[in-house]
Design an enzyme around this catalytic site. Sequence first.
Site, PDB file in Angstrom:
ATOM      1  N   GLY A  24      77.563 -67.810 -36.347  1.00 26.91           N
ATOM      2  CA  GLY A  24      77.385 -69.243 -36.595  1.00 26.91           C
ATOM      3  C   GLY A  24      78.073 -69.692 -37.872  1.00 26.91           C
TER       4      GLY A  24
ATOM      5  N   ASP B 173      70.635 -69.288 -42.043  1.00 25.65           N
ATOM      6  CA  ASP B 173      69.233 -68.924 -41.787  1.00 25.65           C
ATOM      7  C   ASP B 173      68.526 -68.340 -43.011  1.00 25.65           C
ATOM      8  OD1 ASP B 173      70.016 -69.654 -39.277  1.00 25.65           O
ATOM      9  OD2 ASP B 173      69.877 -67.661 -38.387  1.00 25.65           O
TER      10      ASP B 173
ATOM     11  N   ARG C 225      81.219 -64.967 -31.418  1.00 27.23           N
ATOM     12  CA  ARG C 225      80.060 -64.063 -31.418  1.00 27.23           C
ATOM     13  C   ARG C 225      80.293 -62.759 -30.646  1.00 27.23           C
ATOM     14  NH1 ARG C 225      75.688 -66.037 -33.876  1.00 27.23           N
ATOM     15  NH2 ARG C 225      75.299 -68.275 -33.922  1.00 27.23           N
TER      16      ARG C 225
ATOM     17  N   LYS D  78      76.676 -63.905 -44.782  1.00 30.43           N
ATOM     18  CA  LYS D  78      76.722 -65.301 -44.346  1.00 30.43           C
ATOM     19  C   LYS D  78      75.567 -65.606 -43.420  1.00 30.43           C
ATOM     20  CE  LYS D  78      77.340 -66.118 -40.567  1.00 30.43           C
ATOM     21  NZ  LYS D  78      77.515 -66.154 -39.108  1.00 30.43           N
ATOM     22  N   THR D  79      74.936 -66.698 -43.516  1.00 31.69           N
ATOM     23  CA  THR D  79      74.103 -67.340 -42.491  1.00 31.69           C
ATOM     24  C   THR D  79      73.266 -68.426 -43.140  1.00 31.69           C
ATOM     25  OG1 THR D  79      72.410 -67.191 -40.806  1.00 31.69           O
ATOM     26  CG2 THR D  79      72.231 -65.538 -42.530  1.00 31.69           C
TER      27      THR D  79
ATOM     28  N   ASP E 156      73.543 -59.207 -37.874  1.00 32.80           N
ATOM     29  CA  ASP E 156      74.110 -58.467 -36.740  1.00 32.80           C
ATOM     30  C   ASP E 156      75.581 -58.137 -36.973  1.00 32.80           C
ATOM     31  OD1 ASP E 156      71.829 -58.297 -35.157  1.00 32.80           O
ATOM     32  OD2 ASP E 156      72.113 -60.313 -34.367  1.00 32.80           O
TER      33      ASP E 156
HETATM   34  P1  FBP Z   1      74.222 -66.801 -37.544  1.00 29.28           P
HETATM   35  O1  FBP Z   1      72.996 -65.964 -37.592  1.00 29.28           O
HETATM   36  O2  FBP Z   1      75.317 -66.215 -36.743  1.00 29.28           O
HETATM   37  O3  FBP Z   1      74.678 -67.199 -38.914  1.00 29.28           O
HETATM   38  O4  FBP Z   1      73.872 -68.174 -36.812  1.00 29.28           O
HETATM   39  C1  FBP Z   1      72.903 -69.017 -37.274  1.00 29.28           C
HETATM   40  C2  FBP Z   1      72.520 -70.078 -36.278  1.00 29.28           C
HETATM   41  O5  FBP Z   1      72.914 -71.334 -36.772  1.00 29.28           O
HETATM   42  C3  FBP Z   1      71.018 -70.063 -35.990  1.00 29.28           C
HETATM   43  O6  FBP Z   1      70.304 -70.797 -36.948  1.00 29.28           O
HETATM   44  C4  FBP Z   1      70.962 -70.638 -34.601  1.00 29.28           C
HETATM   45  O7  FBP Z   1      69.811 -70.214 -33.906  1.00 29.28           O
HETATM   46  C5  FBP Z   1      72.203 -70.111 -33.956  1.00 29.28           C
HETATM   47  O8  FBP Z   1      73.132 -69.892 -35.009  1.00 29.28           O
HETATM   48  C6  FBP Z   1      72.813 -71.039 -32.943  1.00 29.28           C
HETATM   49  O9  FBP Z   1      73.856 -70.396 -32.300  1.00 29.28           O
HETATM   50  P2  FBP Z   1      75.105 -71.102 -31.624  1.00 29.28           P
HETATM   51  O10 FBP Z   1      75.991 -71.590 -32.719  1.00 29.28           O
HETATM   52  O11 FBP Z   1      75.759 -70.022 -30.851  1.00 29.28           O
HETATM   53  O12 FBP Z   1      74.584 -72.233 -30.810  1.00 29.28           O
END
Ligand code: FBP
Length: 547
Positions: A77, A201, A141, A198-199, A172
């Site tokens: 993400g 979250d 991803r 990075k994230t 991950d």
């Molecule tokens: P990462 O863990 O890859 O940084 O992604 C975070 C995130 O934004 C989460 O908060 C959310 O649940 C998910 O990605 C959404 O995924 P996508 O961008 O594939 O819709």
Amino acid sequence: MTKSALQIARAAYKPKLPKALNGAVKAVEGAATQSVADQEEIKKLFPNTYGMPLIKFEAGDAVQLPAMNVGVILSGGQAPGGHNVISGLFDGIKSLNADSKLYGFILGPGGLVDHNYMELTGEIIDEYRNTGGFDIIGSGRTKLESAEQFEKGYEILKELGIKALVIIGGDDSNTNACVLAEYYAAKQYGVQVIGCPKTIDGDLKNEMIETSFGFDTACKVYSEVIGNIQRDCNSARKYWHFIKLMGRSASHIALECALQVQPNVCIISEEVEEKDMSLDDVVTYIAHIVANRAAEGNNFGTVLIPEGLVEFIPAMKRLISELNDFLAENAEEFSHIKKSHQREYIISKLSPINSSVYASLPESVARQLTLDRDPHGNVQVSLIETEKLLSEMVATKLATWKTEGKFVGKFAAQHHFFGYEGRCAAPSNYDADYCYSLGFTASMLIADGKTGYMSSVRNTTAPAEKWIAGGVPITMMMNMERRHGEMKPVIQKALVKLDGAPFKTFASKRDQWALITDYVYPGPIQYFGPTEVCDQPTKTLKLEQGK
Ligand code: FBP
């Protein structure tokens, strides 16, 4: 490309670096490390990259290094600041030798496997300094996990003469970075792999990684908008706003936003799990606050909901865990079941206890739980409309209470989901500086020959010149977890600690915020102006560091 006035002004911003990185550095090795759990298994799986020491960079003597070619991947993400990690990495390798080159793999790890890449020149980098987004090379991803993928990757790395690969990703993706580092080390391919945390979250953190980049900016964006909603609802006084916030499993984003805006309700998934609360317990908790405010004539309010909540309600968690394993094992058969029969099919296949929980769920939520997993086997929690589920259940409960004379007000709800809005915002000064420093640090780890390390920048609540740059062996963060029905080595996710200062601070104030309208309106991120407005880290980080 047409640019906004802010973009033009922001391009000139010079991110701050830890003092040691402003000149030549030397790597100082600390003590040998161990994984956070399951030491024997992890050691066996990572014989070449287990137990390495912590690294800290200090001012050193200038040395002449040969030019090096480096590859970079943005994984998962989007998070504000990714472009600054890349510009820090670029400036770092150029500072070591002006002939060094940086290659970006396009659209995430898939770009490495498919040999889809571009050279990132100075002109390209300059277009993206201090901007949000991952659009410089795109993200994806694809999970890097098979030897075949590693070999395909190696082909292109060899062809481009790439000495090291930097993977910018969440838990991950950094787990994959570590597996790749181990594989290339075992094969003696001479390619180093370095991770960057990075994230948005905020769940990739530990003793040595204070925060994942992007959390700061994303929380500030959400807090601005929640603040605006609070002002709106305090003006019209007729709506309850149910606001779901991204964050996957952990509730760090919801908690940080709550600390910033002082909402009437904020649910913390980790607490729900700890107290073994049912869905009905959560609904009753919210309904009580609505009823208590109504008794004072206040038929409005805000409810913050972390997107991972349903996974933390113990009965739901058991259900999701069985569903994950069942769907991993029976994906083929399930894909042939007609949509209209899927619900009954699942009900007939699960254990009796989970089957009855599944059967009790509203149709839309039940369907969302069986949707495709992401490539890492996670339920796509951002697709579950928890904000609607909760507000509908609160409405039903209040209607019953009304007939019993326990609720005297009105209840009208509005729903929001904030996630994507914050992931590509222009990085705050904190994230701009932190990310640039992480990228620059990665270049120093490469120059020092390290592999299987994550770039680490600490002491970030102090002014940048006091920040500490170094590296942490990724194996140190690992434990064994069940994924896709199998035990795998993964980086341990950092959930909200209920005995930590951020949660305790929130818990000590929430009853007051529930009843009294004590909203805070943080306003938009400021990039220029007084330091107390522009350079504040998150409240979470400050509280964690006792500040
Ligand atoms: P990462 O863990 O890859 O940084 O992604 C975070 C995130 O934004 C989460 O908060 C959310 O649940 C998910 O990605 C959404 O995924 P996508 O961008 O594939 O819709």
